[in-house]
Design an enzyme around this catalytic site. Sequence first.
Site, PDB file in Angstrom:
ATOM      1  N   ARG A  38       0.849  -1.058   0.074  1.00 33.72           N
ATOM      2  CA  ARG A  38      -0.043  -0.031   0.004  1.00 33.72           C
ATOM      3  C   ARG A  38       0.912   1.278  -0.107  1.00 33.72           C
ATOM      4  NH1 ARG A  38      -2.270   3.747   3.531  1.00 33.72           N
ATOM      5  NH2 ARG A  38      -4.425   4.242   2.885  1.00 33.72           N
ATOM      6  N   SER A 107     -12.419  -3.107   0.941  1.00 35.07           N
ATOM      7  CA  SER A 107     -12.597  -2.396   2.167  1.00 35.07           C
ATOM      8  C   SER A 107     -14.104  -2.058   2.433  1.00 35.07           C
ATOM      9  CB  SER A 107     -11.580  -1.069   2.336  1.00 35.07           C
ATOM     10  OG  SER A 107     -10.307  -1.322   2.044  1.00 35.07           O
ATOM     11  N   LYS A 136      -3.914   5.765   7.803  1.00 35.23           N
ATOM     12  CA  LYS A 136      -4.593   6.198   6.618  1.00 35.23           C
ATOM     13  C   LYS A 136      -4.916   7.655   6.537  1.00 35.23           C
ATOM     14  CE  LYS A 136      -7.402   3.123   4.394  1.00 35.23           C
ATOM     15  NZ  LYS A 136      -8.501   2.275   4.185  1.00 35.23           N
TER      16      LYS A 136
END
Length: 209
Positions: A38, A107, A136
């Site tokens: 990510r 998600s 995040k």
Amino acid sequence: MREFSLYAITGEAFHPGRSLTEIMEEAILGGVDIIQLRDKKSSKKVLLEKAKALKALATKHNVPFIVNDHIDVALAVGADGVHVGQDDLPLQEVRRIVGPDTIIGVSTHKLEEALEAERNGADYIGVGPIFSTQSKEDVVDPVTTSYIQEVKKTIQIPFVAIGGIKRHNVQEVLDAGAERICVISEIVGAEDVRAVSAELAAVIKEAKK
């Protein structure tokens, strides 16, 4: 898809001065059995090189390798799967692009999203953030462990709990019904990545007995 228990996502901001592959290999050696790249900031060229390195590492240790968001990069390196969010391409379009054998994770933050992902053919869903998290940039209010309980009762496909999960609260997540845990900072930011991964893997294994 193959069963998994401890899912680690990269987070290079948490380990400055230590290489991405070093950190993720230590995590795998400690008990992580699926990894995800990510990276919201690197160029596609840099991202591709990171993905190649992690794909080679995952192949070496026989664990699945997932790429977050970047479907083109996932296809370019032969990743095992992609993980998409609610604002990415619709799942049916992702499936059309990646084909029937690629793992697709989605998600979700509420039950309606989880049900939609299941209907549309997701292989697994992410459930969270369970707790508040700094991992995040897009802030989503914690869904708490009550969302785990809802998903556990309703959804048939595998799900993984994510968001602010640490050693001190992982048991709460497992007690709510999660069997798969996703961790970022607690693992990749640890001084001893392998030891922390092993500790979390052991707690999950004990909960499954």
